[in-house]
Design an enzyme around this catalytic site. Structure first.
Site, PDB file in Angstrom:
ATOM      1  N   GLY A  15      32.983  21.835  51.126  1.00 24.98           N
ATOM      2  CA  GLY A  15      31.954  23.002  51.508  1.00 24.98           C
ATOM      3  C   GLY A  15      30.948  22.806  52.641  1.00 24.98           C
ATOM      4  O   GLY A  15      30.120  23.565  52.828  1.00 24.98           O
ATOM      5  N   HIS A 112      40.803  28.386  60.007  1.00 20.62           N
ATOM      6  CA  HIS A 112      41.932  27.582  59.769  1.00 20.62           C
ATOM      7  C   HIS A 112      41.796  26.428  60.573  1.00 20.62           C
ATOM      8  O   HIS A 112      41.604  26.578  61.894  1.00 20.62           O
ATOM      9  CB  HIS A 112      42.944  28.486  59.692  1.00 20.62           C
TER      10      HIS A 112
HETATM   11  C1  GAR Z   1      37.984  22.902  56.912  1.00 18.74           C
HETATM   12  O1  GAR Z   1      38.736  21.899  57.819  1.00 18.74           O
HETATM   13  C2  GAR Z   1      38.612  24.348  56.970  1.00 18.74           C
HETATM   14  O2  GAR Z   1      39.246  24.651  58.238  1.00 18.74           O
HETATM   15  C3  GAR Z   1      39.956  24.074  56.147  1.00 18.74           C
HETATM   16  O3  GAR Z   1      39.727  23.000  55.175  1.00 18.74           O
HETATM   17  C4  GAR Z   1      38.400  22.517  55.517  1.00 18.74           C
HETATM   18  C5  GAR Z   1      37.347  22.762  54.467  1.00 18.74           C
HETATM   19  O4  GAR Z   1      36.317  21.936  54.746  1.00 18.74           O
HETATM   20  N1  GAR Z   1      40.626  25.238  55.825  1.00 18.74           N
HETATM   21  C6  GAR Z   1      41.800  25.311  55.443  1.00 18.74           C
HETATM   22  O5  GAR Z   1      42.919  24.514  55.478  1.00 18.74           O
HETATM   23  C7  GAR Z   1      42.241  26.856  54.935  1.00 18.74           C
HETATM   24  N2  GAR Z   1      43.439  26.859  54.514  1.00 18.74           N
HETATM   25  P1  GAR Z   1      34.718  22.116  54.207  1.00 18.74           P
HETATM   26  O6  GAR Z   1      35.124  22.308  52.471  1.00 18.74           O
HETATM   27  O7  GAR Z   1      34.085  20.992  54.239  1.00 18.74           O
HETATM   28  O8  GAR Z   1      34.478  23.354  54.773  1.00 18.74           O
END
Ligand code: GAR
Length: 205
Positions: A15, A112
Protein backbone atom coordinates in the site's frame (compact mmCIF):
# COMPACT_ATOMS: atom_id res chain seq x y z
CA UNK A 1 -16.38 25.64 -3.72
CA UNK A 2 -16.92 22.41 -5.64
CA UNK A 3 -18.24 19.45 -3.70
CA UNK A 4 -15.74 17.15 -2.05
CA UNK A 5 -15.05 14.08 -4.15
CA UNK A 6 -14.99 10.62 -2.60
CA UNK A 7 -12.06 8.39 -3.44
CA UNK A 8 -12.05 4.67 -2.67
CA UNK A 9 -8.63 2.98 -2.87
CA UNK A 10 -8.20 -0.76 -3.45
CA UNK A 11 -5.02 -2.50 -2.33
CA UNK A 12 -3.72 -6.05 -1.98
CA UNK A 13 -0.53 -5.56 -0.01
CA UNK A 14 2.03 -3.01 1.08
CA UNK A 15 0.00 0.00 0.00
CA UNK A 16 2.84 2.46 -0.48
CA UNK A 17 1.06 4.12 -3.41
CA UNK A 18 -2.11 4.42 -1.32
CA UNK A 19 0.01 6.01 1.38
CA UNK A 20 1.45 8.52 -1.10
CA UNK A 21 -2.07 9.44 -2.22
CA UNK A 22 -3.35 9.84 1.35
CA UNK A 23 -0.38 12.04 2.26
CA UNK A 24 -0.68 14.21 -0.86
CA UNK A 25 -4.44 14.67 -0.44
CA UNK A 26 -3.84 15.84 3.09
CA UNK A 27 -0.76 17.98 2.50
CA UNK A 28 -2.19 19.66 -0.63
CA UNK A 29 -5.71 19.90 0.78
CA UNK A 30 -7.42 18.33 -2.20
CA UNK A 31 -11.18 18.88 -2.49
CA UNK A 32 -11.49 15.15 -1.86
CA UNK A 33 -11.65 12.65 0.94
CA UNK A 34 -10.27 9.14 1.00
CA UNK A 35 -13.61 7.53 1.80
CA UNK A 36 -12.22 4.01 2.27
CA UNK A 37 -9.32 1.68 1.70
CA UNK A 38 -10.48 -1.80 0.71
CA UNK A 39 -8.35 -4.92 0.38
CA UNK A 40 -8.96 -8.40 -0.97
CA UNK A 41 -6.45 -9.64 1.61
CA UNK A 42 -7.06 -9.33 5.35
CA UNK A 43 -3.32 -9.14 6.06
CA UNK A 44 -2.54 -6.36 3.58
CA UNK A 45 0.04 -4.13 5.28
CA UNK A 46 -1.54 -0.95 3.96
CA UNK A 47 -4.72 -1.47 5.99
CA UNK A 48 -2.77 -0.58 9.14
CA UNK A 49 -1.65 2.76 7.73
CA UNK A 50 -5.19 3.58 6.60
CA UNK A 51 -6.73 2.69 9.96
CA UNK A 52 -4.05 4.69 11.78
CA UNK A 53 -5.04 7.69 9.66
CA UNK A 54 -8.72 7.39 10.52
CA UNK A 55 -9.71 6.07 7.10
CA UNK A 56 -12.48 3.44 7.06
CA UNK A 57 -11.15 0.08 5.92
CA UNK A 58 -12.84 -3.06 4.63
CA UNK A 59 -11.77 -6.52 3.53
CA UNK A 60 -13.56 -8.43 0.80
CA UNK A 61 -11.66 -11.68 0.49
CA UNK A 62 -11.76 -13.29 -2.93
CA UNK A 63 -11.38 -16.63 -1.17
CA UNK A 64 -14.90 -16.27 0.21
CA UNK A 65 -16.50 -16.30 -3.26
CA UNK A 66 -16.93 -19.13 -5.72
CA UNK A 67 -16.33 -17.09 -8.88
CA UNK A 68 -14.81 -13.85 -10.15
CA UNK A 69 -18.32 -12.58 -10.86
CA UNK A 70 -19.49 -13.26 -7.30
CA UNK A 71 -16.39 -11.64 -5.80
CA UNK A 72 -16.61 -8.57 -8.03
CA UNK A 73 -20.32 -8.16 -7.23
CA UNK A 74 -19.59 -8.26 -3.49
CA UNK A 75 -16.67 -5.88 -3.88
CA UNK A 76 -18.77 -3.47 -5.95
CA UNK A 77 -21.43 -3.39 -3.25
CA UNK A 78 -18.89 -2.50 -0.58
CA UNK A 79 -17.22 0.12 -2.78
CA UNK A 80 -20.53 1.72 -3.71
CA UNK A 81 -21.47 1.95 -0.05
CA UNK A 82 -18.84 4.73 0.09
CA UNK A 83 -20.33 6.68 -2.85
CA UNK A 84 -17.11 6.92 -4.82
CA UNK A 85 -16.48 9.51 -7.51
CA UNK A 86 -13.21 7.71 -8.23
CA UNK A 87 -11.91 4.20 -7.58
CA UNK A 88 -8.12 3.97 -7.36
CA UNK A 89 -6.36 0.64 -7.87
CA UNK A 90 -3.08 0.79 -5.95
CA UNK A 91 -1.34 -2.55 -6.14
CA UNK A 92 -4.70 -4.32 -6.37
CA UNK A 93 -3.65 -7.67 -7.80
CA UNK A 94 -6.88 -8.96 -9.27
CA UNK A 95 -8.14 -9.42 -12.80
CA UNK A 96 -11.50 -7.66 -12.95
CA UNK A 97 -14.66 -8.80 -14.72
CA UNK A 98 -16.04 -6.72 -17.61
CA UNK A 99 -19.20 -5.91 -15.66
CA UNK A 100 -17.22 -4.50 -12.76
CA UNK A 101 -14.98 -2.50 -15.07
CA UNK A 102 -17.88 -1.00 -17.03
CA UNK A 103 -19.66 -0.01 -13.80
CA UNK A 104 -16.68 2.27 -13.06
CA UNK A 105 -16.07 3.41 -16.63
CA UNK A 106 -14.02 6.62 -16.73
CA UNK A 107 -13.86 6.72 -12.95
CA UNK A 108 -11.36 3.98 -12.11
CA UNK A 109 -7.59 4.49 -12.35
CA UNK A 110 -4.75 1.98 -12.14
CA UNK A 111 -0.99 2.27 -11.83
CA UNK A 112 1.05 -0.37 -13.59
CA UNK A 113 4.81 -0.79 -13.18
CA UNK A 114 5.88 -0.70 -16.82
CA UNK A 115 5.82 1.62 -19.81
CA UNK A 116 2.58 0.28 -21.28
CA UNK A 117 1.92 -1.11 -23.82
CA UNK A 118 5.15 -2.91 -22.90
CA UNK A 119 4.81 -5.67 -20.31
CA UNK A 120 1.21 -5.90 -19.20
CA UNK A 121 0.55 -8.46 -16.47
CA UNK A 122 2.96 -9.67 -13.82
CA UNK A 123 6.76 -9.63 -13.32
CA UNK A 124 7.26 -6.42 -15.26
CA UNK A 125 10.68 -5.62 -13.81
CA UNK A 126 12.01 -9.08 -14.64
CA UNK A 127 10.64 -8.71 -18.16
CA UNK A 128 12.24 -5.29 -18.65
CA UNK A 129 15.61 -6.68 -17.56
CA UNK A 130 15.31 -9.85 -19.63
CA UNK A 131 14.46 -7.95 -22.79
CA UNK A 132 17.39 -5.55 -22.39
CA UNK A 133 15.41 -2.30 -22.17
CA UNK A 134 17.47 0.84 -21.55
CA UNK A 135 14.49 2.50 -19.88
CA UNK A 136 11.62 1.21 -17.80
CA UNK A 137 8.92 2.93 -15.80
CA UNK A 138 5.29 3.08 -14.79
CA UNK A 139 1.95 4.10 -16.27
CA UNK A 140 -1.26 5.54 -14.87
CA UNK A 141 -4.30 4.67 -16.96
CA UNK A 142 -8.06 4.46 -16.85
CA UNK A 143 -9.20 0.88 -16.42
CA UNK A 144 -10.93 -0.86 -19.31
CA UNK A 145 -11.91 -4.48 -19.81
CA UNK A 146 -8.63 -5.43 -21.45
CA UNK A 147 -5.99 -5.96 -18.73
CA UNK A 148 -3.49 -3.08 -18.46
CA UNK A 149 -4.71 -1.44 -21.67
CA UNK A 150 -6.87 1.57 -20.82
CA UNK A 151 -6.38 5.20 -21.92
CA UNK A 152 -3.05 6.55 -20.64
CA UNK A 153 -3.05 9.42 -18.18
CA UNK A 154 0.67 9.68 -17.48
CA UNK A 155 3.95 7.77 -17.68
CA UNK A 156 7.29 8.11 -15.99
CA UNK A 157 10.51 6.51 -17.09
CA UNK A 158 13.66 5.58 -15.23
CA UNK A 159 16.97 4.25 -16.56
CA UNK A 160 17.84 0.58 -16.39
CA UNK A 161 21.36 0.55 -14.97
CA UNK A 162 24.14 -2.02 -15.21
CA UNK A 163 23.88 -4.58 -12.42
CA UNK A 164 20.20 -3.88 -11.73
CA UNK A 165 18.23 -6.67 -10.13
CA UNK A 166 14.44 -6.75 -10.37
CA UNK A 167 14.27 -5.52 -6.77
CA UNK A 168 16.57 -2.57 -7.34
CA UNK A 169 14.76 -1.62 -10.53
CA UNK A 170 11.35 -1.99 -8.88
CA UNK A 171 12.41 0.36 -6.09
CA UNK A 172 13.62 2.95 -8.63
CA UNK A 173 10.27 2.78 -10.42
CA UNK A 174 8.23 2.81 -7.21
CA UNK A 175 9.78 6.04 -6.02
CA UNK A 176 8.50 7.69 -9.20
CA UNK A 177 5.09 6.05 -8.83
CA UNK A 178 4.70 7.89 -5.52
CA UNK A 179 5.06 11.19 -7.40
CA UNK A 180 3.08 10.38 -10.54
CA UNK A 181 0.03 8.67 -9.04
CA UNK A 182 -1.00 11.39 -6.56
CA UNK A 183 -0.52 13.99 -9.30
CA UNK A 184 -2.77 12.08 -11.72
CA UNK A 185 -5.44 11.54 -9.07
CA UNK A 186 -5.34 15.20 -8.23
CA UNK A 187 -5.95 16.02 -11.91
CA UNK A 188 -9.02 13.79 -11.78
CA UNK A 189 -10.27 15.37 -8.58
CA UNK A 190 -9.86 18.83 -10.09
CA UNK A 191 -11.85 17.78 -13.14
CA UNK A 192 -8.90 18.11 -15.52
CA UNK A 193 -9.11 14.66 -17.13
CA UNK A 194 -11.43 13.90 -20.05
CA UNK A 195 -11.54 10.62 -21.93
CA UNK A 196 -12.41 11.14 -25.59
CA UNK A 197 -12.14 8.44 -28.26
CA UNK A 198 -10.03 6.28 -25.96
CA UNK A 199 -7.54 9.09 -25.32
CA UNK A 200 -7.10 11.23 -22.24
CA UNK A 201 -7.06 14.99 -22.53
CA UNK A 202 -5.50 16.84 -19.62
CA UNK A 203 -6.53 20.41 -18.92
CA UNK A 204 -3.27 21.88 -17.62
CA UNK A 205 -4.50 25.44 -16.95
C1 GAR B 1 3.34 -1.02 -7.43
O1 GAR B 1 4.60 -1.08 -8.03
C2 GAR B 1 2.25 -1.02 -8.49
O2 GAR B 1 2.61 -0.32 -9.66
C3 GAR B 1 2.15 -2.49 -8.79
O3 GAR B 1 2.29 -3.14 -7.56
C4 GAR B 1 3.05 -2.32 -6.68
C5 GAR B 1 2.23 -2.08 -5.45
O4 GAR B 1 3.00 -1.48 -4.46
N1 GAR B 1 0.88 -2.79 -9.41
C6 GAR B 1 0.69 -3.82 -10.22
O5 GAR B 1 1.56 -4.62 -10.51
C7 GAR B 1 -0.71 -3.92 -10.77
N2 GAR B 1 -0.83 -5.03 -11.63
P1 GAR B 1 2.26 -0.76 -3.23
O6 GAR B 1 1.27 -1.77 -2.65
O7 GAR B 1 3.36 -0.45 -2.25
O8 GAR B 1 1.57 0.47 -3.75
Amino acid sequence: MAAMKNIVILISGRGSNMEAVVRAAQAEQWPARIAAVISNKADAKGLEFAAAHGIPTAVVSNKDYPSREAFDAALQEVIDGFNPDLVVLAGFMRILTPGFVSHYENRMLNIHPSLLPLFPGLHTHEQALASGQATHGATVHFVTAELDHGPLVDQVSVPVLPGDTAEVLAARVLEQEWVMYPRAIRWFVEGRLRVEDGKVNIDRN
